[in-house]
Design an enzyme around this catalytic site. Structure first.
Site, PDB file in Angstrom:
ATOM      1  N   THR A  75      -8.937  -5.977   9.678  1.00 58.25           N
ATOM      2  CA  THR A  75      -7.667  -5.523  10.218  1.00 58.25           C
ATOM      3  C   THR A  75      -7.785  -4.031  10.535  1.00 58.25           C
ATOM      4  O   THR A  75      -8.801  -3.397  10.258  1.00 58.25           O
ATOM      5  CB  THR A  75      -6.495  -5.801   9.265  1.00 58.25           C
ATOM      6  OG1 THR A  75      -5.252  -5.620   9.967  1.00 58.25           O
ATOM      7  CG2 THR A  75      -6.529  -4.889   8.045  1.00 58.25           C
ATOM      8  N   HIS A  77      -5.724  -0.140  10.457  1.00 60.11           N
ATOM      9  CA  HIS A  77      -4.636   0.714   9.971  1.00 60.11           C
ATOM     10  C   HIS A  77      -4.664   2.022  10.753  1.00 60.11           C
ATOM     11  O   HIS A  77      -5.746   2.559  11.039  1.00 60.11           O
ATOM     12  CB  HIS A  77      -4.798   1.036   8.486  1.00 60.11           C
ATOM     13  CG  HIS A  77      -4.828  -0.163   7.595  1.00 60.11           C
ATOM     14  ND1 HIS A  77      -3.873  -1.152   7.645  1.00 60.11           N
ATOM     15  CD2 HIS A  77      -5.711  -0.529   6.636  1.00 60.11           C
ATOM     16  CE1 HIS A  77      -4.154  -2.071   6.745  1.00 60.11           C
ATOM     17  NE2 HIS A  77      -5.272  -1.719   6.117  1.00 60.11           N
ATOM     18  N   GLY A 150      -2.138  -4.153  -0.331  1.00 59.76           N
ATOM     19  CA  GLY A 150      -0.777  -4.628  -0.116  1.00 59.76           C
ATOM     20  C   GLY A 150      -0.517  -5.107   1.296  1.00 59.76           C
ATOM     21  O   GLY A 150      -1.131  -6.063   1.754  1.00 59.76           O
ATOM     22  N   ALA A 152       0.633  -4.212   5.650  1.00 55.34           N
ATOM     23  CA  ALA A 152       0.630  -3.287   6.787  1.00 55.34           C
ATOM     24  C   ALA A 152       1.541  -3.870   7.853  1.00 55.34           C
ATOM     25  O   ALA A 152       1.288  -4.976   8.353  1.00 55.34           O
ATOM     26  CB  ALA A 152      -0.772  -3.100   7.325  1.00 55.34           C
ATOM     27  N   CYS A 169      -7.736 -10.393  11.373  1.00 52.46           N
ATOM     28  CA  CYS A 169      -7.689 -11.358  10.271  1.00 52.46           C
ATOM     29  C   CYS A 169      -8.531 -12.595  10.558  1.00 52.46           C
ATOM     30  O   CYS A 169      -8.323 -13.655   9.955  1.00 52.46           O
ATOM     31  CB  CYS A 169      -6.247 -11.747   9.949  1.00 52.46           C
ATOM     32  SG  CYS A 169      -5.236 -10.329   9.481  1.00 52.46           S
TER      33      CYS A 169
END
Length: 213
Positions: A75, A77, A150, A152, A169
């Protein structure tokens, strides 16, 4: 659970160090459960898995890659995306990792509903979707039942282009979206974080009341 806004453009390693330190302090009773909220500087992450095909040719990615102790494939960020790291003692909430993942999904779905966005979880997949568009990713790690990593949530359109360089993913053909593309308002990631905090607290309180002591 107390909130802590770390700020914007936070390097990934810095936030990881903060998490690991806090996990250790909770283990020895020196810290409270905390939700760290932030926006990262641009980075790709992937769980510790032999199959890293979701990164494509990682040597050609525009941003660095971190392999970390969470579940899941690649993924992204970066700026415009709200990242939340709940550091929780899951012994207080039933010691059920799958239930915890569903709790995070439900908290995000409830927060999006505050903006009149109808979102949902998908059976067999972890994350949150608006119709066929993925708006949030979730990946967690646990050390002696204390959680780290956690969720996003894509908030602004700035967060979307880097996803085009990977298979988010590990899901072929997935389309990503962001909150600003789904509504006429333009809340900041920090504002959205306050809504998620509210709903996450409600979910945790409900579980704590029914969990065996």
């Amino acid at each position: 659970m107390i909130p802590c806004w770390l700020g914007s453009n936070i390097p990934y390693q810095e936030a990881l160090d903060i998490q690991e330190d806090h996990v250790g302090r909770i283990h020895v009773g020196e810290a409270q459960e905390t939700l760290f909220l932030l926006e990262h500087s641009p980075v790709y992450t992937i769980g510790r898995t032999r199959n890293q095909s979701s990164l494509g040719d990682s040597s050609h990615l525009p941003h660095p890659v971190y392999e970390i102790n969470r579940g899941g494939q690649a993924t992204y960020h970066g700026p415009g995306q709200l990242v939340g790291y709940p550091i929780l003692n899951l012994r207080n909430y039933g010691q059920d990792l799958h239930a915890y993942l569903r709790l995070l999904e439900e908290s995000l779905i409830a927060a999006l509903a505050d903006y009149d966005v109808i979102a949902e979880a998908r059976e067999g997949l972890t994350g949150v979707w608006v119709q066929n568009r993925k708006i949030a990713s979730i990946g967690v790690g646990v050390r002696k039942w204390v959680s780290m990593h956690g969720f996003a949530l894509n908030v602004t359109a700035e967060s979307l282009p880097p996803f085009l360089h990977i298979t988010p993913c590990g899901l072929e053909g997935v389309t990503t979206t962001c909150l600003h593309n789904e509504i006429s308002e333009s809340p900041s990631p920090q504002e959205v974080g306050e809504r998620i905090l509210h709903h996450l607290r409600l979910q945790l309180q409900a579980i704590a009341r029914i969990s065996p002591s």
